[in-house]
Design an enzyme around this catalytic site. Structure first.
Site, PDB file in Angstrom:
ATOM      1  N   CYS A   2      27.655  45.467  44.262  1.00 20.63           N
ATOM      2  CA  CYS A   2      26.283  45.755  43.860  1.00 20.63           C
ATOM      3  C   CYS A   2      26.163  45.594  42.346  1.00 20.63           C
ATOM      4  O   CYS A   2      27.126  45.824  41.621  1.00 20.63           O
ATOM      5  CB  CYS A   2      25.825  47.156  44.206  1.00 20.63           C
ATOM      6  N   ARG A  27      30.210  40.043  41.307  1.00 22.45           N
ATOM      7  CA  ARG A  27      30.655  41.335  41.834  1.00 22.45           C
ATOM      8  C   ARG A  27      30.614  41.363  43.360  1.00 22.45           C
ATOM      9  O   ARG A  27      31.184  42.254  43.975  1.00 22.45           O
ATOM     10  CB  ARG A  27      29.761  42.451  41.281  1.00 22.45           C
ATOM     11  N   TRP A  77      25.296  44.972  48.044  1.00 22.83           N
ATOM     12  CA  TRP A  77      26.433  44.775  48.944  1.00 22.83           C
ATOM     13  C   TRP A  77      26.253  45.831  50.028  1.00 22.83           C
ATOM     14  O   TRP A  77      26.371  47.022  49.762  1.00 22.83           O
ATOM     15  CB  TRP A  77      27.720  44.991  48.161  1.00 22.83           C
ATOM     16  N   ASN A 103      23.749  51.741  43.013  1.00 23.87           N
ATOM     17  CA  ASN A 103      25.120  51.347  43.357  1.00 23.87           C
ATOM     18  C   ASN A 103      25.834  52.616  43.794  1.00 23.87           C
ATOM     19  O   ASN A 103      25.713  53.636  43.121  1.00 23.87           O
ATOM     20  CB  ASN A 103      25.882  50.791  42.158  1.00 23.87           C
ATOM     21  N   GLY A 104      26.612  52.515  44.864  1.00 23.59           N
ATOM     22  CA  GLY A 104      27.361  53.679  45.322  1.00 23.59           C
ATOM     23  C   GLY A 104      26.882  54.129  46.686  1.00 23.59           C
ATOM     24  O   GLY A 104      26.242  53.365  47.417  1.00 23.59           O
ATOM     25  N   GLU A 486      51.633  38.737  45.763  1.00 25.15           N
ATOM     26  CA  GLU A 486      50.469  38.255  45.027  1.00 25.15           C
ATOM     27  C   GLU A 486      50.109  36.824  45.464  1.00 25.15           C
ATOM     28  O   GLU A 486      48.937  36.500  45.660  1.00 25.15           O
ATOM     29  CB  GLU A 486      50.740  38.320  43.513  1.00 25.15           C
ATOM     30  N   LYS A 490      46.526  35.862  47.053  1.00 23.89           N
ATOM     31  CA  LYS A 490      45.692  34.844  46.403  1.00 23.89           C
ATOM     32  C   LYS A 490      45.257  33.817  47.432  1.00 23.89           C
ATOM     33  O   LYS A 490      44.104  33.437  47.520  1.00 23.89           O
ATOM     34  CB  LYS A 490      46.526  34.179  45.310  1.00 23.89           C
ATOM     35  N   GLU A 493      42.835  35.362  50.252  1.00 24.90           N
ATOM     36  CA  GLU A 493      41.488  35.823  49.871  1.00 24.90           C
ATOM     37  C   GLU A 493      40.531  34.674  49.587  1.00 24.90           C
ATOM     38  O   GLU A 493      39.350  34.780  49.851  1.00 24.90           O
ATOM     39  CB  GLU A 493      41.521  36.834  48.724  1.00 24.90           C
ATOM     40  N   HIS A 509      64.510  41.006  60.995  1.00 24.49           N
ATOM     41  CA  HIS A 509      64.200  42.256  61.690  1.00 24.49           C
ATOM     42  C   HIS A 509      62.878  42.146  62.450  1.00 24.49           C
ATOM     43  O   HIS A 509      62.293  43.168  62.812  1.00 24.49           O
ATOM     44  CB  HIS A 509      64.176  43.422  60.699  1.00 24.49           C
ATOM     45  N   LYS A 609      34.149  41.782  43.429  1.00 22.48           N
ATOM     46  CA  LYS A 609      35.029  41.825  42.264  1.00 22.48           C
ATOM     47  C   LYS A 609      35.444  43.254  41.960  1.00 22.48           C
ATOM     48  O   LYS A 609      36.591  43.527  41.625  1.00 22.48           O
ATOM     49  CB  LYS A 609      34.307  41.201  41.068  1.00 22.48           C
TER      50      LYS A 609
HETATM   51  C1  AGP Z   1      42.648  40.275  43.701  1.00 30.09           C
HETATM   52  O1  AGP Z   1      42.462  38.941  43.536  1.00 30.09           O
HETATM   53  C2  AGP Z   1      41.531  41.071  44.110  1.00 30.09           C
HETATM   54  N1  AGP Z   1      40.319  40.507  44.142  1.00 30.09           N
HETATM   55  C3  AGP Z   1      41.711  42.553  44.318  1.00 30.09           C
HETATM   56  O2  AGP Z   1      42.839  42.752  45.108  1.00 30.09           O
HETATM   57  C4  AGP Z   1      41.794  43.434  43.061  1.00 30.09           C
HETATM   58  O3  AGP Z   1      43.001  43.199  42.402  1.00 30.09           O
HETATM   59  C5  AGP Z   1      41.652  44.912  43.486  1.00 30.09           C
HETATM   60  O4  AGP Z   1      40.412  45.097  44.094  1.00 30.09           O
HETATM   61  C6  AGP Z   1      41.824  45.864  42.335  1.00 30.09           C
HETATM   62  O5  AGP Z   1      40.836  45.701  41.370  1.00 30.09           O
HETATM   63  P1  AGP Z   1      40.967  46.345  39.927  1.00 30.09           P
HETATM   64  O6  AGP Z   1      42.167  45.728  39.287  1.00 30.09           O
HETATM   65  O7  AGP Z   1      39.688  45.972  39.235  1.00 30.09           O
HETATM   66  O8  AGP Z   1      41.126  47.813  40.112  1.00 30.09           O
END
Ligand code: AGP
Length: 614
Positions: A2, A27, A77, A103-104, A486, A490, A493, A509, A609
């Site tokens: 949002c 965002r 959102w 927002n929230g 990571e 990447k 997502e 395992h 974001k």
């Molecule tokens: C990673 O590419 C993400 N989009 C996501 O995992 C992000 O790292 C996570 O939401 C944490 O965000 P922050 O670092 O702003 O707390």
């Protein structure tokens, strides 16, 4: 998640609001809307549309068809109520005189809604936000109070997390802003004032901002901004100067923010590292933790979400090696529900790019309640997490817009390594020569990253070979395992390919049963000490038919190439810094795969974001 923007001034508000909302698109959102008060008609016009901002912009001809110099805008959102025109914000009261963007989440909205419905107030949306607009109007009418007093009464009734922008047609020369657990920034202009979820939305107009704190209320007019504390007593806010350039938040000729931010990493690393290494020592300006405190720490507890958590995973391996103290890593979303063992001798290290992630913030507060000191590694200056921490190490990566984090991840890791080295020096847990070698190597990271980036075409070629796989496994040991987490995140997502990261030793395992002819395995073998073991795992999965794309250091390329189908390499560096380089090819690989699959790279589906809900 949002986005809020608000403007009160002398220019037409709608184009300013649309422009601000476009800067908040990153965002994550599913609908957008604006409310603008027209002095000519004495009415408030509200326009809302499901879908991309362009739909709204086309609807109001880029703002040209909306008259008025005061307004609020929102990108939503969906949480309560599906994405739809009617559920979009602004939400208005039944008379249409009060508009609210939010927002929230209002946690007790159901109870308030039924109270208002019992009073005969009709509701049109399924949102929790409509309750706020209706409740403010209820207090205005019922208690015969002005809008500010009605907002105050409303705040005493609502529970949850909220940033609110409020426009009232009966007080049309002002906007009201409220903040609790969701960021809101005030902007000071010449004859105008702004509010926004983050600085990018208003930096085109002003660089003078202040950051609202929890419980504060602000009244914005053309003449300035008056803030109040939670008791509605007037307060003075510190005005800060935003010093980054506007183009830092623009694409600057790149097709995607993600690619731009990958390419910016060498520069971001320089900004993060160079000022913090002086004469062969780590230098942390105004660092308040004394040597005694550091010696007395019983353990470090790293808490974070997503990629920031993955930085913490690397940190566990690296910091335990450097400082010989126990380092625990927890997902922030789990931390507060796991009864963590934390006390005054625990240093909790909170990692967050945005500084606004709700789970991370909640973990921070839980850690504080348990008596720990909080050190945060944060990118966004003035963010909530930064402001609630005892110590902040800013990453200085510059604004990161793409949902998939890249330069923030790299700089978080650099900051965490610097912290480890700083502690190690005070604790005497690292050989001095090795300490100096790591620092020398850290200073070389930017140019080594540049070398990797200059061979991006090779990685694009590998992506073209593998982009149509439906499932991928990332395997590695030690820091290569943490790096794999990571790389895998990447890829999934932004490309929507199912992908998992496994510690190589765990394959047998269970997971190895999934490896069959043509399964893509990204085998990470940068960690020198375990290279032979990494090779054995490559042989193991090859024997079951996997296609192996390997990542290793230049000196191991030849050996790896004997077994793997394809090999990506990184320059040699100190072991502690391998993930800092290793992540770059993995980011590029994910980017090119997503590009070939035609995905919406900067705004992947269902993602935001900044995740400001639990
Ligand atoms: C990673 O590419 C993400 N989009 C996501 O995992 C992000 O790292 C996570 O939401 C944490 O965000 P922050 O670092 O702003 O707390």
């Amino acid at each position: 998640m949002c986005g809020i923007v608000g403007y009160v001034g002398r220019e037409q508000a709608a184009p300013i609001l649309l422009d601000g909302l476009s800067k908040l698109e990153y965002r994550g959102y599913d609908s957008a809307g604006v409310a603008v008060y027209s002095e000519k008609t004495g009415e408030m016009a509200v326009y809302k549309a499901k879908g991309r901002l362009k739909v709204l912009s086309d609807l109001i001809e880029g703002g040209a068809m909306v008259d008025g110099t005061v307004g609020i805008g929102h990108t939503r959102w969906a949480t309560h109520g599906a994405p739809s025109d009617v559920n979009s914000h602004p939400q208005v009261s039944r008379s249409g005189r009060i508009a609210v963007v939010h927002n929230g989440i209002i946690e007790n909205y159901a109870e308030l809604k039924s109270f208002l419905m019992d009073q005969g107030v009709p509701f049109t949306s399924e949102t929790d936000t409509e309750v706020v607009a209706q409740l403010i109007e209820y207090f205005c009418e019922q208690d015969q109070v002005d809008i500010l007093e009605a907002v105050g009464r409303c705040l005493r009734r609502i529970e949850g997390a909220y940033a609110l922008g409020i426009l009232c047609a009966d007080a049309p020369d002002q906007l009201i802003a409220v903040r609790k657990d969701s960021p809101l920034i005030l902007g000071y202009g010449e004859g105008c004032s702004f509010l926004a979820s983050d600085v990018t939305a208003i930096i085109r107009h002003t660089r003078s901002v202040s950051y609202m704190d929890d419980g504060e209320v602000a009244v914005l007019t053309r003449e300035g901004i008056q803030c109040y504390n939670h008791l509605m007593q007037p307060i003075e806010k510190e005005i800060c100067h935003v010093d980054w350039e506007i183009d830092a938040a623009e694409k600057g000729g790149y097709e995607h923010f993600m690619f731009k931010e990958i390419m910016e990493q060498p520069e971001a690393m320089r900004r993060c590292i160079s000022p913090r290494i002086r004469d062969g020592e780590v230098f942390l300006e105004n660092f308040p933790l004394s040597d005694d405190y550091i010696r007395n720490i019983s353990k470090l507890y790293i808490v974070a979400c997503g990629s920031s958590y993955h930085v913490g995973m690397v940190g566990k391996y690296n910091l335990e090696r450097m400082i010989r103290k126990s380092v625990e890593v927890a997902l922030a979303s789990e931390f507060r529900y796991m009864n963590p063992i934390v006390d005054e001798r625990t240093l909790v290290v909170v990692i967050s790019q945005s500084g606004e992630t709700l789970d991370t913030m909640a973990a921070l507060r839980e850690a504080r309640r348990l008596g720990a000191k909080i050190l945060s590694i944060v990118n966004v200056v003035g963010s909530s997490i930064a402001r609630e921490s005892d110590v902040v190490l800013y990453t200085w990566a510059g604004p990161e817009i793409a949902v998939a984090t890249t330069k923030a991840y790299s700089t978080q890791m650099a900051a965490l390594n610097l912290l480890g080295l700083y502690f190690a020096r005070r604790l005497g847990t690292m050989d001095l020569a090795e300490y100096r070698r790591v620092l020398e190597e850290m200073l070389l990271l930017p140019e080594k990253m540049e070398a990797i980036l200059s061979s991006k075409d090779d990685i694009q070629y590998f992506a073209s070979q593998y982009f149509n796989h439906s499932s991928v496994f990332f395997i590695g040991r030690n820091v290569d395992y943490a790096l794999g987490l990571e790389g895998s995140l990447k890829l999934k997502e932004i490309s929507y390919i199912h992908s998992e990261a496994y510690a190589s030793g765990e394959l047998k395992h269970g997971t190895i049963s999934l490896i069959e002819d043509g399964t893509l395995v990204v085998a990470l073998g940068t960690y020198r000490k375990l290279f032979e073991k990494a090779m054995s795992n490559v042989v193991e999965v090859k024997a079951r038919g996997a296609d192996v794309l390997a990542l290793t250091t230049e000196s191991h390329r030849e050996e790896m190439a004997k077994t793997a189908n394809a090999v990506m390499t990184i320059p040699e560096t100190h072991d502690l810094l391998l993930p800092s380089l290793g992540v770059v090819p993995l980011q590029l690989f994910a980017y090119y795969v997503a590009l070939m699959r035609g995905c919406d790279i900067d705004k992947p589906r269902n993602l935001a974001k900044s995740v400001t809900v639990e």
